[in-house]
Design a protein around this motif. Structure first.
Motif: not given
Length: 376
Positions: A26, A74, A102-103
């Motif tokens: 991330r 993400k 992606k979040t």
């Protein structure tokens, strides 16, 4: 429905690209460091940075570069602050979705409700972390909320979850609970008036998870008695001395977070015995970008002490290949702590605690993480 644009992925250049496996887990982006809570357990009052919001165009520029190199699985909108307070938050989510990035969202939950659940479906956020932390009326007092009572907070979170669960592709939702079974003494803070007493033991942990699981089961698509019994069985096996993750309904997870000192941030007078030996996954599986554009080693560095460069001035690829960053990564890989702030973070208030923390970081986070991370 949004149309994703999948750009051609480039290989991350330089020495950093050789040292670290991509994509990272991330990348944190702090859209704002403004928050509507003043939680006792948060270092907000220790933060010296001024309050601000990141400009929309600058956020998009960061997302562009992350997408270009597919840097992370993400983006998580989190460090300090409440992301839902950003005036163009949903436009940012939509922009990331259009690029196929992606979040994840980390929120204190105050802005969640049925309407927010509907709006999030349109921008396809993949994960929402709700920092519930204080699961009852007494512990909620530590949030120092001036405008919201616990009952409203409780009901808004459940309304949001219920709305998401009705969607065709609901996001993964993680509800975070604060675990205070291992108390941390912090000079200058009164930890005895119910403030830091949230989940103190295994019995309390199971009771809290059982209550909130039942609340979720009331609003989620009907579960069979066998499915409910399976959740009960998982909860009955939990221990407050582990990092617990339990799926209580499809796409709904409960997770415990152990109370910590944010890298010894609260140490009186800054008196910490630093550690030059230890391990941290900072930079190797994540890094963070503050609202100011400063790129920092990890999301615990709330005040930007490890700032390696500014992404508004230089590309991320260039900053990550600077010598201090390379030295820090190679240091952790060789169980050495290079940066002074990291040495403080992995240190302790006494020589003995520093020794415990340095070897604990190696044993737990490098070798025994899977044992302590109890995933059900």
């Amino acid at each position: 429905m949004l149309t994703e644009v999948q750009p051609a992925t480039k290989i991350f250049p330089g020495r950093f690209g050789e040292l670290v496996q991509f994509p990272l887990q991330r990348i944190h982006i702090e859209l704002t460091n403004v928050c509507n809570f003043d939680c006792t357990f948060c270092p907000k009052q220790e933060m010296t940075r001024h309050y601000e919001y990141m400009e929309f165009e600058r956020v998009c520029g960061i997302i562009d570069e992350i997408a270009e190199y597919k840097m992370a699985e993400k983006i998580t909108f989190h460090v300090m602050g409440e992301p839902f307070m950003h005036p163009r938050f949903f436009e940012i989510l939509e922009y990331a979705a259009q690029l196929g990035v992606k979040t994840g969202i980390t929120t204190n939950g105050t802005y969640l409700d049925e309407e927010m659940g509907i709006k999030l479906e349109k921008v396809t956020a993949s994960q929402v972390n709700i920092s519930l932390q204080t699961p009852d009326e007494e512990s909620f007092k530590t949030r120092k909320s001036r405008r919201m009572k616990f009952d409203e907070y409780h009901n808004r979170i459940l309304a949001f979850i219920g709305t998401c669960l009705k969607q065709e592709k609901p996001p993964k939702i993680k509800v975070h609970f604060l675990n205070t079974s291992i108390k941390t003494e912090v000079p200058g803070e009164d930890w005895s008036v119910g403030t830091m007493s949230v989940i103190n033991n295994t019995k309390e942990l199971r009771k809290t998870f059982r209550y909130w699981a039942n609340e979720v089961h009331k609003i989620c698509p009907p579960l069979s008695e066998e499915q409910k019994a399976a959740v009960e069985k998982k909860i009955d096996k939990l221990s407050s001395f582990k990092w617990n993750v339990v799926e209580v309904a499809p796409n709904i997870f409960f997770e415990t977070y152990i109370l910590n000192t944010w890298g010894n941030a609260f140490a009186e007078g800054g008196n910490v015995v630093p550690s030059k030996i230890g391990y941290c996954s900072a930079l190797s599986d994540h890094f963070a970008i503050l609202v100011s554009g400063d790129l920092i080693y990890c999301c615990v560095d709330f005040d930007g002490k490890t700032a390696a460069g500014n992404v508004f001035e230089k590309p991320i690829t260039e900053i990550m290949n600077t010598q201090p960053v390379i030295d820090a990564v190679e240091g952790f890989q060789n169980l050495r702590v290079v940066h002074p702030h990291c040495q403080k973070c992995l240190g302790g208030s006494t020589w003995f605690k520093s020794v415990i923390n340095r070897f604990g970081s190696i044993i737990i986070w490098k070798y025994l993480k899977n044992f302590f991370y109890k995933k059900s």
